[in-house]
Design an enzyme around this catalytic site. Structure first.
Site, PDB file in Angstrom:
ATOM      1  N   ASN A 129      -2.387  19.778  -0.780  1.00 32.58           N
ATOM      2  CA  ASN A 129      -3.511  19.135  -0.025  1.00 32.58           C
ATOM      3  C   ASN A 129      -3.712  18.830   1.306  1.00 32.58           C
ATOM      4  OD1 ASN A 129      -6.135  17.848  -0.594  1.00 32.58           O
ATOM      5  ND2 ASN A 129      -5.225  15.891  -0.066  1.00 32.58           N
ATOM      6  N   LYS A 170       5.597   1.877  -2.794  1.00 31.40           N
ATOM      7  CA  LYS A 170       5.594   3.493  -3.185  1.00 31.40           C
ATOM      8  C   LYS A 170       5.585   3.371  -4.628  1.00 31.40           C
ATOM      9  CE  LYS A 170       4.642   7.555  -1.413  1.00 31.40           C
ATOM     10  NZ  LYS A 170       3.946   7.837  -0.045  1.00 31.40           N
ATOM     11  N   LYS A 176       0.939  -1.134   0.019  1.00 31.64           N
ATOM     12  CA  LYS A 176      -0.076  -0.097  -0.002  1.00 31.64           C
ATOM     13  C   LYS A 176       0.968   1.287  -0.229  1.00 31.64           C
ATOM     14  CE  LYS A 176      -3.921   1.961   0.322  1.00 31.64           C
ATOM     15  NZ  LYS A 176      -3.648   2.600  -1.015  1.00 31.64           N
ATOM     16  N   SER A 187      -7.743   5.495   3.052  1.00 34.33           N
ATOM     17  CA  SER A 187      -7.535   4.452   1.897  1.00 34.33           C
ATOM     18  C   SER A 187      -7.920   3.262   2.125  1.00 34.33           C
ATOM     19  CB  SER A 187      -5.935   4.709   1.553  1.00 34.33           C
ATOM     20  OG  SER A 187      -5.741   5.854   0.591  1.00 34.33           O
ATOM     21  N   LYS A 212       4.433   2.666   8.722  1.00 33.29           N
ATOM     22  CA  LYS A 212       2.995   3.180   8.910  1.00 33.29           C
ATOM     23  C   LYS A 212       1.790   2.457   9.036  1.00 33.29           C
ATOM     24  CE  LYS A 212       3.210   6.815   6.120  1.00 33.29           C
ATOM     25  NZ  LYS A 212       2.836   8.035   5.017  1.00 33.29           N
TER      26      LYS A 212
END
Ligand code: GLU
Length: 433
Positions: free
Chosen positions: A223, A108, A72, A361, A96
């Protein structure tokens, strides 16, 4: 800061592990597994430009570790992206996801490109090209990308669409951070900023600090920085400074973050509908300062929401903030961490602070797979509850063991990852010890 003084981000990221390994008595097997990424894919993405010329962009996907679940992590579009950076970011994703106990490993992606220089159609072709190149290694049960620096819901939508076209079926769970109409989740766009505020709120409560008496400076007004600023103001914090890559604005009265955001969006050119070409420095009724000045402001909270390597051994001694909040990934180097610790400035670490994005997510992925879509209230409540629970254990650990918040968060994450590795059997198990 100059690139030559920046430490190699990957070495710096992994260098932090030794202390944790010793504290947790991590098995030799797990140490070996975590010493390098599981898979690194590099690809060349040919894109037909609007003028007919062909340009080839370099792209990567790194899956650092998938012991706890599918990979992820976001995809970054930036001219400075390189494989070392993407690998470090994938490693942080693994930590994380484990810190907040999501059933994911870490991955990533990145493309070396300045997206501000592409037209919308070029950007679409590049995004679809990335997905075509990576199709074989991505999937709802394999590796699930999301937005990161300079990528957004529109880009995720194009990528999800490309994936579904190749798969000949709708598979929205292959990517998160999509637009709502394409299976995105309520609350995803504001999630990183909202989650960061939640961690700051918990820290303030534990330290008997009243938000309305605290000033905040924010480096990075993309953002995450913007939504964090909105949420912080709503809770009573006074946002006195914000910056983007081109400059910073300051007002000791507090800034109108909505007006600055609107200004930033209004002043961009047509091709900048996705990316702002102008800087927040164009805002009028405020003082203009440079980025380095923002970092050294005497504020209660310095929130870092831009890129990695922003506080280094060179400027750590000049930081005057009472607390550093890492909203970006890796903004404080390990050397700088030590200097800040010696100076008594606590750092709330990225691997906890910015998890709001990946938590929502995860919720998006669940919603895509079940077909059961949640309201913004439900998403917000569940995200805040998850962060509150995991942050509380990190804060307790830091207090009880007398270690930094970062080390506490790493201990929580590494413990879960290495536990999963050991559950598959380690040397001790196979030796019958
Ligand atoms: N790019 C974000 C991060 O660094 C989000 C990742 C995700 O949602 O998968 O945490």
């Amino acid at each position: 800061m100059s690139k030559t003084t920046a430490p190699k981000v990957l070495d710096d990221a992994r260098g932090r592990l030794e202390f944790i390994y010793e504290r947790l008595d991590v098995s030799e097997d797990a140490r070996q597994r975590l010493a390098q990424p599981q898979r690194v894919i590099e690809t060349a993405i040919p894109v037909r430009m609007d003028n007919g010329a062909l340009r080839v962009f370099q792209g990567w996907r790194v899956q650092y570790d998938t012991t706890r679940g599918p990979g992820k992590g976001g995809i970054r579009f930036h001219p400075d992206v390189n494989v070392g950076e993407v690998t470090a970011l994938s490693f942080w994703m693994a930590i994380k996801c484990a810190v907040v106990n999501l059933p994911y490993g870490g991955a990533k992606g990145g493309v070396k490109v300045d997206p501000k220089k592409l037209s919308r159609m070029e950007l679409e072709r590049l995004s679809r090209g990335y997905m075509r190149a990576m199709y074989d290694i991505l999937g709802p049960d394999m590796d699930i990308p999301a937005p990161d620096v300079n990528t957004n819901p529109t880009i995720m939508g194009w990528m999800a669409d490309e994936y579904s076209n190749i798969a000949r079926g709708q598979l929205p769970g292959v990517i998160t951070g999509k637009p709502l109409g394409l299976g995105g989740s309520e609350g995803r766009i504001a999630a990183t900023g909202d989650g960061a505020l939640q961690v700051l709120k918990i820290w303030s409560e534990r330290n008997n600090r009243d938000p309305s008496s605290m000033t905040v400076a924010i480096q990075g007004f993309g953002n995450a920085g913007y939504y964090f600023a909105c949420a912080a103001q709503k809770l009573g914090f006074k946002v006195v400074a914000v910056s983007d890559s081109k400059g910073a604005v300051y007002s000791d009265e507090g800034l109108d973050v909505h007006a600055i955001w609107e200004h930033k969006n209004r002043t961009k050119e047509l091709k900048g509908i996705v990316y702002s070409e102008k800087s927040v420095d164009d805002e009028k009724d405020v003082d203009h300062i440079d980025n380095d000045e923002l970092l050294t402001l005497d504020v209660d909270v310095l929130a870092l929401a831009a890129l990695e390597n922003q506080i280094t051994k060179d400027n750590a001694k000049d930081i005057q903030a009472g607390l550093v909040l890492e909203i970006a990934n890796g903004p404080v180097t390990s050397k700088a961490d030590e200097i800040l610790a010696d100076r008594g400035i606590p750092v709330l670490p990225d691997v906890l602070v910015n998890t709001g994005g990946v938590i929502v997510s995860y919720f998006e992925w669940i919603q895509n797979r079940t077909g059961d879509y949640w309201t913004a209230e439900v998403v917000g409540e569940r995200m805040r509850a998850r962060i509150a629970e995991e942050a509380a254990t990190c804060f307790d650990l830091a207090e009880n063991e007398n270690i930094s918040f970062r080390n506490a968060a790493y201990m929580q994450g590494i413990r879960r990852i290495t536990q999963a590795m050991d559950d598959r059997g380690n040397q001790g198990y196979f030796n019958g010890d």
